[in-house]
Design a protein around this motif. Structure first.
Motif, PDB file in Angstrom:
ATOM      1  N   ILE A  80      45.551   8.079  95.582  1.00 17.99           N
ATOM      2  CA  ILE A  80      44.819   6.990  96.236  1.00 17.99           C
ATOM      3  C   ILE A  80      43.650   7.550  97.038  1.00 17.99           C
ATOM      4  O   ILE A  80      42.521   7.049  96.958  1.00 17.99           O
ATOM      5  CB  ILE A  80      45.767   6.177  97.142  1.00 17.99           C
ATOM      6  N   ARG A  81      43.928   8.580  97.823  1.00 17.50           N
ATOM      7  CA  ARG A  81      42.873   9.195  98.649  1.00 17.50           C
ATOM      8  C   ARG A  81      41.726   9.692  97.781  1.00 17.50           C
ATOM      9  O   ARG A  81      40.552   9.450  98.066  1.00 17.50           O
ATOM     10  CB  ARG A  81      43.453  10.333  99.471  1.00 17.50           C
ATOM     11  N   LYS A  82      42.072  10.375  96.698  1.00 15.87           N
ATOM     12  CA  LYS A  82      41.037  10.901  95.804  1.00 15.87           C
ATOM     13  C   LYS A  82      40.227   9.766  95.182  1.00 15.87           C
ATOM     14  O   LYS A  82      39.003   9.826  95.129  1.00 15.87           O
ATOM     15  CB  LYS A  82      41.646  11.774  94.705  1.00 15.87           C
ATOM     16  N   ALA A  83      40.898   8.719  94.743  1.00 16.35           N
ATOM     17  CA  ALA A  83      40.198   7.592  94.128  1.00 16.35           C
ATOM     18  C   ALA A  83      39.242   6.932  95.122  1.00 16.35           C
ATOM     19  O   ALA A  83      38.102   6.589  94.776  1.00 16.35           O
ATOM     20  CB  ALA A  83      41.202   6.574  93.599  1.00 16.35           C
ATOM     21  N   ALA A  84      39.683   6.766  96.365  1.00 14.76           N
ATOM     22  CA  ALA A  84      38.828   6.144  97.388  1.00 14.76           C
ATOM     23  C   ALA A  84      37.617   7.024  97.685  1.00 14.76           C
ATOM     24  O   ALA A  84      36.486   6.527  97.782  1.00 14.76           O
ATOM     25  CB  ALA A  84      39.631   5.883  98.656  1.00 14.76           C
ATOM     26  N   LEU A  85      37.843   8.317  97.815  1.00 15.51           N
ATOM     27  CA  LEU A  85      36.721   9.232  98.065  1.00 15.51           C
ATOM     28  C   LEU A  85      35.770   9.270  96.880  1.00 15.51           C
ATOM     29  O   LEU A  85      34.545   9.335  97.047  1.00 15.51           O
ATOM     30  CB  LEU A  85      37.236  10.632  98.397  1.00 15.51           C
ATOM     31  N   ASP A  86      36.321   9.218  95.674  1.00 13.59           N
ATOM     32  CA  ASP A  86      35.469   9.189  94.480  1.00 13.59           C
ATOM     33  C   ASP A  86      34.634   7.906  94.431  1.00 13.59           C
ATOM     34  O   ASP A  86      33.459   7.934  94.036  1.00 13.59           O
ATOM     35  CB  ASP A  86      36.302   9.328  93.208  1.00 13.59           C
ATOM     36  N   LEU A 112      36.056   0.124 101.913  1.00 12.11           N
ATOM     37  CA  LEU A 112      36.794   1.378 101.785  1.00 12.11           C
ATOM     38  C   LEU A 112      37.163   1.954 103.154  1.00 12.11           C
ATOM     39  O   LEU A 112      38.240   2.539 103.311  1.00 12.11           O
ATOM     40  CB  LEU A 112      36.003   2.392 100.963  1.00 12.11           C
ATOM     41  N   GLU A 113      36.315   1.773 104.138  1.00 10.42           N
ATOM     42  CA  GLU A 113      36.631   2.231 105.493  1.00 10.42           C
ATOM     43  C   GLU A 113      37.802   1.417 106.065  1.00 10.42           C
ATOM     44  O   GLU A 113      38.712   1.976 106.682  1.00 10.42           O
ATOM     45  CB  GLU A 113      35.402   2.136 106.400  1.00 10.42           C
ATOM     46  N   GLU A 114      37.816   0.125 105.827  1.00 16.10           N
ATOM     47  CA  GLU A 114      38.939  -0.709 106.256  1.00 16.10           C
ATOM     48  C   GLU A 114      40.215  -0.283 105.527  1.00 16.10           C
ATOM     49  O   GLU A 114      41.292  -0.227 106.126  1.00 16.10           O
ATOM     50  CB  GLU A 114      38.633  -2.182 105.987  1.00 16.10           C
ATOM     51  N   TYR A 115      40.081   0.013 104.254  1.00 23.55           N
ATOM     52  CA  TYR A 115      41.212   0.477 103.447  1.00 23.55           C
ATOM     53  C   TYR A 115      41.767   1.786 104.018  1.00 23.55           C
ATOM     54  O   TYR A 115      42.974   1.978 104.079  1.00 23.55           O
ATOM     55  CB  TYR A 115      40.760   0.659 101.992  1.00 23.55           C
ATOM     56  N   ARG A 116      40.876   2.665 104.441  1.00 15.40           N
ATOM     57  CA  ARG A 116      41.288   3.962 104.982  1.00 15.40           C
ATOM     58  C   ARG A 116      42.213   3.782 106.187  1.00 15.40           C
ATOM     59  O   ARG A 116      43.240   4.455 106.302  1.00 15.40           O
ATOM     60  CB  ARG A 116      40.063   4.792 105.365  1.00 15.40           C
ATOM     61  N   PHE A 117      41.876   2.868 107.082  1.00 21.21           N
ATOM     62  CA  PHE A 117      42.726   2.633 108.249  1.00 21.21           C
ATOM     63  C   PHE A 117      44.088   2.066 107.846  1.00 21.21           C
ATOM     64  O   PHE A 117      45.116   2.453 108.396  1.00 21.21           O
ATOM     65  CB  PHE A 117      42.029   1.713 109.258  1.00 21.21           C
ATOM     66  N   LEU A 118      44.101   1.151 106.883  1.00 23.91           N
ATOM     67  CA  LEU A 118      45.363   0.614 106.379  1.00 23.91           C
ATOM     68  C   LEU A 118      46.182   1.708 105.704  1.00 23.91           C
ATOM     69  O   LEU A 118      47.408   1.751 105.842  1.00 23.91           O
ATOM     70  CB  LEU A 118      45.099  -0.536 105.400  1.00 23.91           C
ATOM     71  N   PHE A 119      45.498   2.581 105.000  1.00 22.61           N
ATOM     72  CA  PHE A 119      46.150   3.699 104.312  1.00 22.61           C
ATOM     73  C   PHE A 119      46.844   4.620 105.319  1.00 22.61           C
ATOM     74  O   PHE A 119      47.992   5.025 105.120  1.00 22.61           O
ATOM     75  CB  PHE A 119      45.094   4.474 103.506  1.00 22.61           C
ATOM     76  N   ILE A 120      46.150   4.941 106.405  1.00 19.64           N
ATOM     77  CA  ILE A 120      46.727   5.821 107.429  1.00 19.64           C
ATOM     78  C   ILE A 120      48.013   5.211 107.975  1.00 19.64           C
ATOM     79  O   ILE A 120      49.039   5.897 108.087  1.00 19.64           O
ATOM     80  CB  ILE A 120      45.702   6.078 108.561  1.00 19.64           C
ATOM     81  N   ASP A 121      47.982   3.929 108.299  1.00 15.08           N
ATOM     82  CA  ASP A 121      49.185   3.257 108.802  1.00 15.08           C
ATOM     83  C   ASP A 121      50.301   3.265 107.767  1.00 15.08           C
ATOM     84  O   ASP A 121      51.471   3.477 108.102  1.00 15.08           O
ATOM     85  CB  ASP A 121      48.868   1.811 109.193  1.00 15.08           C
ATOM     86  N   TRP A 122      49.947   3.025 106.522  1.00 15.03           N
ATOM     87  CA  TRP A 122      50.932   2.981 105.439  1.00 15.03           C
ATOM     88  C   TRP A 122      51.621   4.337 105.279  1.00 15.03           C
ATOM     89  O   TRP A 122      52.840   4.405 105.221  1.00 15.03           O
ATOM     90  CB  TRP A 122      50.221   2.540 104.159  1.00 15.03           C
ATOM     91  N   VAL A 123      50.850   5.399 105.234  1.00 18.42           N
ATOM     92  CA  VAL A 123      51.421   6.743 105.055  1.00 18.42           C
ATOM     93  C   VAL A 123      52.312   7.119 106.240  1.00 18.42           C
ATOM     94  O   VAL A 123      53.361   7.737 106.057  1.00 18.42           O
ATOM     95  CB  VAL A 123      50.311   7.798 104.835  1.00 18.42           C
ATOM     96  N   GLN A 124      51.921   6.732 107.434  1.00 18.47           N
ATOM     97  CA  GLN A 124      52.740   7.046 108.601  1.00 18.47           C
ATOM     98  C   GLN A 124      54.092   6.354 108.553  1.00 18.47           C
ATOM     99  O   GLN A 124      55.027   6.775 109.231  1.00 18.47           O
ATOM    100  CB  GLN A 124      51.993   6.689 109.890  1.00 18.47           C
TER     101      GLN A 124
END
Length: 154
Positions: A80-86, A112-124
């Motif tokens: 997911i991280r790689k796809a978002a950065l790509d 994508l920036e909003e997604y990044r914050f949601l991603f951080i919460d999800w992984v935690q």
């Protein structure tokens, strides 16, 4: 806050904010990509890459939720991280290679920036004690070492 569950106690990926934002990003990416003229080989190639990467933002969330194990969830999170950065990189590439409708790209970057914050919460929220030892040592929880290299299992 606990993730939404179905009647059997399984997380419903479609109800997760991360998944929903991923769908929004895919829809936005599809609209941006739809403005690319098919005759332009470079931009058409970028279009395919963008749609693939945007699709991973939901597909891999669903895969991680189905897997439940820490190591498999982290592996999906890596994709997911790689796809978002790509996707972010593809925005820059579109600008460099003459995409006309660059005024839409900030919308994708913001999403994508909003997604990044949601991603951080999800992984935690991953349970680090629900894991199978990753003998390659890449996706083990903190403090867990890869198994003995003489072990015959792969």
């Amino acid at each position: 806050m606990l993730p939404p569950e179905d009647d059997e106690g399984f997380t419903v990926p479609e109800q997760l904010p991360l998944y929903q934002k991923g769908r929004e990003i895919y829809s936005l990416t599809k609209k941006i990509a739809g403005l690319i003229e098919e005759e332009d080989e470079v931009l058409s190639s970028l279009k395919e890459c963008m749609l693939f990467d945007a699709s991973l933002l939901t597909v891999k969330v669903a895969g991680a939720e189905a897997a439940d194990l820490y190591d498999l969830r982290m592996e999906n999170a890596t994709f997911i991280r790689k796809a978002a950065l790509d996707l972010l990189s593809h925005c820059t590439s579109l600008e460099m290679f003459g995409y006309r409708d660059t005024h839409y790209l900030p919308l994708l970057r913001e999403a994508l920036e909003e997604y990044r914050f949601l991603f951080i919460d999800w992984v935690q929220g991953f349970d680090p004690w629900n894991y199978v030892n990753d003998r390659w040592g890449l996706f083990n929880p903190p403090g867990v070492q890869a198994q003995d290299p003489d072990d015959d299992s792969f």
